[in-house]
Structure formats: C-alpha cells, structure tokens
Design a protein around this motif. Structure first.
Motif, short mmCIF file in Angstrom:
data_model
loop_
_atom_site.label_atom_id
_atom_site.label_comp_id
_atom_site.label_asym_id
_atom_site.label_seq_id
_atom_site.Cartn_x
_atom_site.Cartn_y
_atom_site.Cartn_z
N SER A 1 -57.51 -23.43 -41.43
CA SER A 1 -58.08 -21.85 -41.69
C SER A 1 -56.93 -20.75 -41.30
O SER A 1 -55.86 -21.09 -40.55
N GLU B 1 -57.22 -18.59 -39.09
CA GLU B 1 -57.30 -18.60 -37.30
C GLU B 1 -57.34 -19.77 -36.83
O GLU B 1 -57.14 -19.79 -35.64
N GLN B 2 -57.16 -21.02 -37.62
CA GLN B 2 -56.94 -22.40 -37.13
C GLN B 2 -55.79 -22.58 -36.44
O GLN B 2 -54.61 -22.87 -35.55
N THR B 3 -54.78 -22.03 -37.48
CA THR B 3 -53.53 -21.89 -38.14
C THR B 3 -52.90 -20.89 -36.22
O THR B 3 -52.12 -21.59 -36.21
N GLU C 1 -58.23 -29.73 -42.71
CA GLU C 1 -57.34 -28.02 -43.24
C GLU C 1 -57.63 -26.99 -42.59
O GLU C 1 -58.55 -26.43 -42.29
#
Length: 157
Positions: free
Chosen positions: A132, A134-136, A130
């Motif tokens: 976050s 920030e990762q997105t 999934e």
C-alpha cells in the motif's frame, strides 16, 4: 488428426517425466536474517513487510505455494528465487561491505519508489505482498534511515 494425437501424447509424457526432475528448495530458515535485522533495526511493521513482500526471493527462506511442487512452475520459481538472491540476499548481509550495504539499500529505495518491487508477477499470486502507499512509505523511510548507518562508515576520516 493422427499427428495431433501423437503430439498431445508426447506432450503429456514429457509433462509427466519432468515431474521427476528435482528442484532445490530455498529453505534455510529465518535465523540467517538475524544479522541483517540487528544491524538495520526495522520496526515490527517494516519487518512484516519484508517478510511478506521480500524474503521469498531475497533471503534463504521461501514460503512455497502449493504449485511449487509441479513442473514447470517449480523450475520457474527456482530460477526466479536464484535471480532475486543474486541481486540481493538479506541472509548474506554480514558478508557485504558497508559500501555495498548502502548501495543495496539505495537500490531497494529506488525499486520500491518506482513500483518495480515487489514484482507484479509475485503480487498477482501473493496479494498480501502488494504494498500500500503507507507500506511503501514505511519501507522507504526505514531504508533511508538504515542507510545512515553505512554512509557514516563511508565518510573520509
């Protein structure tokens, strides 16, 4: 009551029999991703995101959970992986034209922005997949930058 026992017995026999139907595993290795990684140059962070959230369904290498050897889960996973690879297979990156690469990255951006990828059914079982916020953002920024490589090839000469 007798017919209920017969139906349950038949279901049990069917469940046992389907365990012997082989399912091809998607275990071609990560080396098939070298071309994609060299061309698009993801940061370590983005490379980690791709590995944990994308490659199981969109490459030739899947890290299978324990239940992947049990039918009917094995059938569901095999179908899911096959469908994912039909839409995008990072291992086949070198066979895509510049226009197709640009389009695939554009689709990746759109799917991630709208929360369509990774699939909810995948993240329910793989919590680390999934994304976050920030990762997105990191994944989208990388994909936008990588698109520039291919959009230059698409400019009229």
């Amino acid at each position: 009551m007798v017919w209920v026992k017969r139906i349950l017995m038949l279901a049990l026999v069917a469940l046992i029999v389907i365990q012997f139907i082989p399912v091809e595993k998607n275990e071609g290795g990560y080396a098939s991703l070298d071309n994609f990684l060299q061309e698009t140059r993801p940061s370590e962070e983005v490379a980690g995101i791709l590995k944990s959230s994308c490659y199981d369904c969109h490459s030739n290498q899947t890290q299978y959970p324990w239940y992947s050897n049990l039918a009917p889960a094995s059938f569901f996973l095999a179908d899911h992986i096959e469908e994912g690879k039909e839409h995008l297979n990072f291992a086949n990156w070198e066979s895509y034209s510049a226009k197709r690469k640009d389009h695939k990255l554009d689709e990746l951006i759109e799917e991630v922005e709208h929360g369509e990828m990774p699939l909810e059914s995948y993240t329910l079982i793989h919590a680390d997949a999934e994304l976050s916020a920030e990762q997105t953002e990191a994944l989208i920024n990388w994909a936008k930058a990588a698109r520039l490589i291919y959009s230059e090839d698409l400019q009229p000469q």
